[in-house]
Design a protein around this motif. Structure first.
Motif, PDB file in Angstrom:
ATOM      1  N   GLU A  57      10.504   7.567  -9.909  1.00  0.00           N
ATOM      2  CA  GLU A  57      11.645   6.861 -10.487  1.00  0.00           C
ATOM      3  C   GLU A  57      12.351   5.995  -9.435  1.00  0.00           C
ATOM      4  N   LYS A  58      12.531   6.573  -8.229  1.00  0.00           N
ATOM      5  CA  LYS A  58      13.188   5.806  -7.162  1.00  0.00           C
ATOM      6  C   LYS A  58      12.331   4.622  -6.724  1.00  0.00           C
ATOM      7  N   GLN A  59      11.031   4.826  -6.695  1.00  0.00           N
ATOM      8  CA  GLN A  59      10.145   3.727  -6.309  1.00  0.00           C
ATOM      9  C   GLN A  59      10.183   2.608  -7.344  1.00  0.00           C
ATOM     10  N   GLN A  60      10.244   2.993  -8.617  1.00  0.00           N
ATOM     11  CA  GLN A  60      10.341   1.996  -9.690  1.00  0.00           C
ATOM     12  C   GLN A  60      11.680   1.261  -9.602  1.00  0.00           C
ATOM     13  N   ARG A  61      12.747   2.026  -9.311  1.00  0.00           N
ATOM     14  CA  ARG A  61      14.066   1.414  -9.169  1.00  0.00           C
ATOM     15  C   ARG A  61      14.089   0.450  -7.980  1.00  0.00           C
ATOM     16  N   ARG A  62      13.438   0.836  -6.890  1.00  0.00           N
ATOM     17  CA  ARG A  62      13.417  -0.028  -5.708  1.00  0.00           C
ATOM     18  C   ARG A  62      12.666  -1.321  -6.013  1.00  0.00           C
ATOM     19  N   ARG A  63      11.577  -1.232  -6.745  1.00  0.00           N
ATOM     20  CA  ARG A  63      10.823  -2.436  -7.095  1.00  0.00           C
ATOM     21  C   ARG A  63      11.713  -3.381  -7.917  1.00  0.00           C
ATOM     22  N   TYR A  64      12.445  -2.801  -8.875  1.00  0.00           N
ATOM     23  CA  TYR A  64      13.352  -3.625  -9.682  1.00  0.00           C
ATOM     24  C   TYR A  64      14.436  -4.266  -8.809  1.00  0.00           C
ATOM     25  N   LEU A  65      15.009  -3.468  -7.888  1.00  0.00           N
ATOM     26  CA  LEU A  65      16.092  -3.979  -7.041  1.00  0.00           C
ATOM     27  C   LEU A  65      15.593  -5.084  -6.111  1.00  0.00           C
ATOM     28  N   ASN A  66      14.408  -4.928  -5.577  1.00  0.00           N
ATOM     29  CA  ASN A  66      13.856  -5.962  -4.695  1.00  0.00           C
ATOM     30  C   ASN A  66      13.664  -7.282  -5.436  1.00  0.00           C
ATOM     31  N   GLU A  67      13.185  -7.182  -6.680  1.00  0.00           N
ATOM     32  CA  GLU A  67      13.018  -8.407  -7.471  1.00  0.00           C
ATOM     33  C   GLU A  67      14.374  -9.027  -7.800  1.00  0.00           C
ATOM     34  N   ARG A  68      15.347  -8.167  -8.128  1.00  0.00           N
ATOM     35  CA  ARG A  68      16.690  -8.669  -8.415  1.00  0.00           C
ATOM     36  C   ARG A  68      17.317  -9.288  -7.159  1.00  0.00           C
ATOM     37  N   LEU A  69      17.042  -8.680  -6.015  1.00  0.00           N
ATOM     38  CA  LEU A  69      17.584  -9.194  -4.748  1.00  0.00           C
ATOM     39  C   LEU A  69      17.084 -10.607  -4.480  1.00  0.00           C
ATOM     40  N   GLY A 103       0.823  -1.213   0.000  1.00  0.00           N
ATOM     41  CA  GLY A 103       0.000   0.000   0.000  1.00  0.00           C
ATOM     42  C   GLY A 103       0.853   1.257   0.000  1.00  0.00           C
ATOM     43  N   ILE A 104       1.912   1.250   0.809  1.00  0.00           N
ATOM     44  CA  ILE A 104       2.817   2.399   0.861  1.00  0.00           C
ATOM     45  C   ILE A 104       3.513   2.572  -0.489  1.00  0.00           C
ATOM     46  N   ASP A 105       3.974   1.465  -1.060  1.00  0.00           N
ATOM     47  CA  ASP A 105       4.647   1.534  -2.366  1.00  0.00           C
ATOM     48  C   ASP A 105       3.717   2.100  -3.440  1.00  0.00           C
ATOM     49  N   GLU A 106       2.449   1.739  -3.359  1.00  0.00           N
ATOM     50  CA  GLU A 106       1.484   2.247  -4.336  1.00  0.00           C
ATOM     51  C   GLU A 106       1.312   3.755  -4.182  1.00  0.00           C
ATOM     52  N   GLU A 107       1.243   4.203  -2.924  1.00  0.00           N
ATOM     53  CA  GLU A 107       1.125   5.650  -2.682  1.00  0.00           C
ATOM     54  C   GLU A 107       2.358   6.384  -3.202  1.00  0.00           C
ATOM     55  N   LEU A 108       3.541   5.811  -2.953  1.00  0.00           N
ATOM     56  CA  LEU A 108       4.765   6.453  -3.432  1.00  0.00           C
ATOM     57  C   LEU A 108       4.809   6.476  -4.963  1.00  0.00           C
ATOM     58  N   SER A 109       4.320   5.402  -5.586  1.00  0.00           N
ATOM     59  CA  SER A 109       4.300   5.343  -7.047  1.00  0.00           C
ATOM     60  C   SER A 109       3.343   6.369  -7.640  1.00  0.00           C
ATOM     61  N   ASP A 110       2.341   6.788  -6.849  1.00  0.00           N
ATOM     62  CA  ASP A 110       1.359   7.770  -7.320  1.00  0.00           C
ATOM     63  C   ASP A 110       1.802   9.207  -7.085  1.00  0.00           C
TER      64      ASP A 110
END
Length: 657
Positions: free
Chosen positions: A269-281, A254-261
């Motif tokens: 951009e940072k939220q999108q990068r974090r999502r990518y990094l978490n998946e890569r992690l 929910g927090i990530d969605e708010e940040l993405s909005d």
């Protein structure tokens, strides 16, 4: 049409639909698609809500755009409510006619909304009602929910009635749990689970009966029962902890969605990068585990040779010395000795046919020379091979150990970048936007709590494993004591029978889940390749851990690297696969099926949609941006009904133009 279909939906005063609106959806095998097109806010999602409200008394697809930004508006149309006085109420209903070749069932749910104050309303719904056709007559049916469960049970309805836009979020973080729940839903194993629970209860009662005497059996059973109770308490703690972790992950989502909005591009951009990094992690952690296992195997092979290299070289030198000095066992061919025995005369001229003792000595010599020579030669070859491969084995072990270190370094770098992103977001102060700093602080607190809970969960699972062993040990002790008394023979036979039955049911349950998982994988791959717009084939794997892996021509495509449109097609394919294998012949209704898909891919999807769930009635609720002229051209030969939603002055009218 062999499957159940919706013949008709009739609405009275439901949300945007004032008065009575009737929508004919009857289809044929040749034309099994319906299209209802309308702009956002026209009541498109509320048609899906009308179906779920009628059947299940809930509206899971509330959309602020469809409700004009007012959230959960009253069930009754607002224009109707404004015409009544405080204390009065307006009634409405939703009526859905179902059947195969002809109408068979009419489900109805009535509702009313009372005006509590000038701008305050209270809505209530009545119980579900059912009229069923018996020959030429229609009769009211008691317990309509029982009949509905035969057609489309609550636990699987989301795989037939779903929101396309929400599908984009289906494969986000934690999706494996959602996939597992879905497979469990359609596997129909609830009866088997209840059977297992019942057999456990019967077994418990029989065991108690066998111990219902004074003395050692009773004492041992008390100890066994005490251990079992402790195990059940630990397992209950595990469920609670898993639920808490799931809830915390939803908070983070929910927090990530708010940040993405956020309106700030840097935050997005940072939220999108974090999502990518978490998946890569997550991917790198899995690779680290595999690399550690490979390194351990290489080390186990290289270690003995590396540590004993001097001893092996010394042994080889000794072999060479024996060869030079002639001390090595004579290299006499076994076939040559065999010829002497066949001729019956030794090389020295002795007749070994008459001299049996000498013949026996020659046979023993043949055996000894052959075995010793073979062992010596084999031993020497093994030592030589070990030394030849020693350096290579050590190099492999070093290389694999280096890979472990490289992955660890990469994980450290990913974690460091994630910490930097978190610190930067925590320092953000953006006027008239979401409170990024506060949200990030909340996220850090929740994330730390999740880590603590996961550590606690790991320790708890260790305790559960130990306690399970303790339960089994105490049970075996009790069982051995009971078996000493013949009077318990019959009870013990019953217990063994129940145990065997429970084992069989659990085995069937496992096989069914495996079969459903395999069928889901096959359907998912088929639908994805049918609907995707790219001229290349994708292989899709659904692992035992319910992870979905997509392989394209260039190798595996991580879910995080898929576009929003690709993820939506993947989720749409998954839901469609589940509806196909669920065993229920229910109609499929999809709201916004092409919402996140760009114009070019829409054409490809529209080309393949007519073959999509071809044995089922499919109703698409589309926006005008989805139902373009090109999409319409591809679908037109398979569309039974096409409707347009016209929204004017808080009221929606259903038209055929």
């Amino acid at each position: 049409m062999n499957n159940i279909q919706i013949f008709d939906i009739e609405l009275k005063n439901y949300r945007q639909y004032r008065g009575i609106e009737e929508i004919d959806l009857a289809t044929t095998p040749d034309k099994h698609i319906n299209v209802i097109e309308g702009q956002n806010g026209s009541g498109k999602s509320n048609l899906l809500n009308a179906i779920t409200l009628c059947f299940y008394d809930k509206e899971p697809h509330i959309d602020n755009q469809d409700n004009q930004g007012l959230g959960a508006d009253p069930l009754v149309n607002l224009k109707e409510l404004r015409q009544i006085d405080v204390g009065e109420a307006v009634r409405g209903y939703i009526e859905i006619t179902l059947g195969k070749q002809e109408p068979q069932y009419v489900f109805t749910r009535k509702f009313r909304t009372a005006k509590v104050d000038e701008d305050e309303y209270s809505s209530v719904t009545d119980d579900l009602q059912l009229r069923q056709r018996f020959g030429p007559d229609w009769q009211n049916v008691d317990n309509p929910n029982i009949r509905l469960r035969e057609i489309l049970p609550t636990h699987v309805h989301q795989y037939f009635l779903f929101d396309g836009e929400q599908l984009d979020q289906f494969f986000e973080e934690g999706y494996t749990e959602r996939v597992q729940d879905a497979v469990l839903d359609v596997s129909h194993i609830q009866l088997l689970e209840r059977a297992v629970d019942h057999l456990k209860s019967v077994q418990k009662d029989l065991e108690k009966e066998a111990s219902d005497v004074e003395g050692t059996p009773q004492d041992l059973h008390d100890e066994y029962e005490e251990a079992q109770e402790t195990l059940e308490e630990l397992e209950e703690e595990e469920k609670i902890l898993e639920g808490n972790i799931s809830d915390a992950n939803e908070e983070i989502e929910g927090i990530d969605e708010e940040l993405s909005d956020s309106t700030n591009p840097d935050v997005r951009e940072k939220q999108q990068r974090r999502r990518y990094l978490n998946e890569r992690l997550e991917d790198r952690k899995e690779e680290l585990q595999n690399a550690r296992e490979d390194a351990a195997v290489a080390l186990a092979r290289a270690g003995p040779v590396a540590y004993n290299k001097d001893a092996l070289e010394f042994t080889l030198d000794r072999f060479r010395e024996w060869e030079t000095s002639g001390q090595e066992p004579p290299d006499i061919p076994e076939w040559w000795l065999e010829q002497l025995l066949e001729k019956g005369r030794c090389i020295c001229g002795t007749d070994i046919e008459t001299e049996q003792e000498k013949r026996r000595h020659l046979e023993e010599f043949k055996q000894t020379v052959a075995e010793t020579a073979t062992q010596s030669a084999n031993g020497k070859r093994k030592v030589e091979r070990a030394l030849e491969r020693a350096d290579d084995m050590v190099d492999v072990a070093k290389e694999r150990k280096g890979r472990v270190e490289d992955i660890r370094d990469d994980i450290d770098e990913i974690n460091e970048e994630l910490r930097e992103i978190s610190a930067e977001l925590e320092s953000k102060n953006i006027p008239d936007d979401v409170d990024v700093a506060d949200l990030e602080k909340q996220r850090k607190r929740i994330d730390a709590r999740i880590k603590d809970m996961r550590e606690e969960l790991g320790q708890l699972r260790g305790k559960i494993e130990q306690q399970s062993e303790e339960v089994e040990e105490r049970r075996n002790k009790w069982k051995r004591e009971v078996e000493k008394e013949k009077k318990h023979d019959q009870l013990l036979r019953k217990i063994r029978f129940v145990e065997n039955a429970r084992g069989k049911v659990e085995s069937i349950e496992t096989k069914i889940l495996e079969q459903v998982r395999d069928e889901t994988e096959t359907s998912l791959e088929q639908y994805f390749n049918d609907l995707i717009w790219k001229d290349e084939h994708y292989d899709i794997e659904l692992t035992e851990d319910y992870e979905v892996r997509v392989y394209g021509p260039s190798g595996e495509k991580k879910l995080g690297s898929l576009s929003a449109g690709e993820r939506q097609v993947l989720a749409l394919s998954f839901m469609s696969g589940l509806s196909k294998i669920s065993g229920f012949s229910a109609p499929v209704v999809i709201d916004t099926p092409l919402g996140r898909i760009s114009s070019k891919p829409k054409r490809r999807i529209a080309q393949n949609v007519p073959n999509y769930l071809e044995n089922s009635q499919v109703t698409f609720l589309m926006t005008d941006e989805e139902y373009t002229s090109e999409v319409k051209a591809f679908l037109q030969n398979d569309v039974a009904h096409e409707y347009h939603l016209e929204y004017t002055d808080e009221v929606t009218k259903v038209t055929t133009e």
